[in-house]
Scaffold this motif. Sequence first.
Motif, short mmCIF file in Angstrom:
data_model
loop_
_atom_site.label_atom_id
_atom_site.label_comp_id
_atom_site.label_asym_id
_atom_site.label_seq_id
_atom_site.Cartn_x
_atom_site.Cartn_y
_atom_site.Cartn_z
N LEU A 46 0.87 -1.18 0.00
CA LEU A 46 0.00 0.00 0.00
C LEU A 46 0.90 1.22 0.00
N GLN A 47 0.81 2.03 -1.07
CA GLN A 47 1.64 3.23 -1.17
C GLN A 47 0.78 4.43 -1.51
N ASP A 48 1.26 5.62 -1.09
CA ASP A 48 0.48 6.81 -1.39
C ASP A 48 0.72 7.27 -2.81
N ALA A 49 0.09 8.37 -3.19
CA ALA A 49 0.16 8.84 -4.57
C ALA A 49 1.57 9.27 -4.97
N SER A 52 5.32 6.72 -1.58
CA SER A 52 5.79 6.38 -0.24
C SER A 52 5.03 5.18 0.30
N LEU A 54 3.03 2.98 2.67
CA LEU A 54 2.18 3.18 3.83
C LEU A 54 2.07 1.93 4.68
N THR A 70 -3.08 6.26 -10.21
CA THR A 70 -3.00 7.42 -9.30
C THR A 70 -3.77 8.61 -9.85
N ARG A 93 -9.17 9.54 -2.88
CA ARG A 93 -9.05 10.51 -1.79
C ARG A 93 -10.36 11.29 -1.70
N GLY A 101 -5.75 8.70 -3.84
CA GLY A 101 -4.84 9.12 -2.78
C GLY A 101 -3.82 8.07 -2.46
N ALA A 102 -4.10 6.81 -2.88
CA ALA A 102 -3.18 5.71 -2.62
C ALA A 102 -3.44 4.60 -3.62
N GLU A 128 -9.89 2.36 2.14
CA GLU A 128 -10.33 3.73 1.87
C GLU A 128 -10.91 4.37 3.13
N LEU A 131 -8.05 5.14 5.57
CA LEU A 131 -7.25 6.28 5.14
C LEU A 131 -7.98 7.60 5.35
#
Length: 506
Positions: A46-49, A52, A54, A70, A93, A101-102, A128, A131
């Motif tokens: 699981l990574q953000d937009a 990075s 998560l 994304t 998001r 957002g991810a 979702e 987050l």
Amino acid sequence: MRAQSYDDGGDGVWAQQLLAQLRPAGRDLGRLVTWLARSTRATVCLQDAHGSLLAGERLPLDASLVADVTAGRVAAAALEDGERHVRLVGIRRPGPGPAAGAVLAVARPAPFDRHTAEILKHTAGVVELLLRERELAESGRRLQRVTADLRLAILQLLMVEDTVSARRVAAGLWPGLLEQDTARVYVVETSPVERDRLAEVCTDATGGRALVVRCPAMDGHVIVVGPSSEVGERLRSLVAARPGTFLGGSPRQRLALTATAYGQAVTALAVARFRPERSAVYATRTRPARLMDPAALCAWAAGVLRPLDRLPHHVRAELLATTGLGLEFTAVSAAKVLGVSRNTVRARMDRFAALLGADLSRLTVRAVAHLALNTEAAHGPCGPGGPPAHPPAGGELTDLLGTRALRSWADGLLGRLEEDGRDLRTTLRAWIAADAHAERAAQTLGVHAQTVREHVRAAEPVLERRLMAGGTDLYEAVLAHLVVGELPVPELDMANHGQSDSPVHG
């Protein structure tokens, strides 16, 4: 625990396990991703937009495909990458637009059947929700920090007598809070670890009728500025219900005298620690200034502070407020309260001292300056109709200290020390003469420095005043020695009094 699938009749089991991730005690992205990996026999990322990580494990992913997900150009994607079968799902998001957002990526050696695809779909929905909850919580924390910063800014404006700006800042968030011209200042004390919770409780207890600030100088203190008398009643009830909490309060003061009221509240807090109710208001005990002729005292204070009169009003107020706090507390504490550096505090105090020709390293001079500042704070500055000129300040002060009532007060106060066989009075006099340096006083008396410290501490309960901590209590003890003639009355250097702005001491 073995992961179950639809094939072995575990439809309800995985659904119940997924729902359990939404329980208050189980809401954790890392735990959820671990559960998904175990349930689908896959590696999950699981990574953000921005890429990075998560939760989960980092996976090598097709950059262009991740960018499409994304950006919201595709909601989900599936591909076969060598021996891996990969699914990517965009986690939207909050707000308008399709952007994600991810990105939730799942890779496994076996193809995705309907059952694992169903688990992934529903898990993405839970991700979702978690987050969004995290973002809302972070937004709430940011709002709390901004609100706390605004409260501190308002207090710091009040500390330097800028009530106009303080009201302007407060009006947008707390309409009517500072409409009155007067208020009381309270300091509530608890342990540093409990301070944040105490600040929240104080805010709730005062119901928007007070300015509640986490003290920037003392980790266990909460400062409350309350225009309404109801604020004090609510704080006393709060303290009574919370063991280990103490409350000190000031009398009602003009908003421009918030710095003075704060010092009074801290003094009252020291008394509260020894009271069963754990609260106290600044004592109405006899103060030496009350025993002096008011008109003569005001004229003397105006003469001492006259070199500051040519400064712009805001600069004058800044110097007075900073020096007042610096004399009452340490430069470091004053800097934290005012939101400036300690060097700024020292520079302002040096400028004040240079204008007055005062050596603030001497304890007797600090006591005299403190008396002048407090006199103006209580009575206001001498107006244009005041005396145009003054003889040397030391001579005037000698006359002020020579009243019979003041001599009686000083004799009574210092006479309490004579009942102790350790000759506390002699030690205290030597310690004050040495500008509160125990080592220098010890050399004068021919004793150990620790003996001096012990004697000064022993004098505190006898005099009912804090001495080692400095501030108002110590300055009253100094004035008592000046009144009885056991220490010489300091004379300020009047050479600089005709200059509008003498250079700052280095």
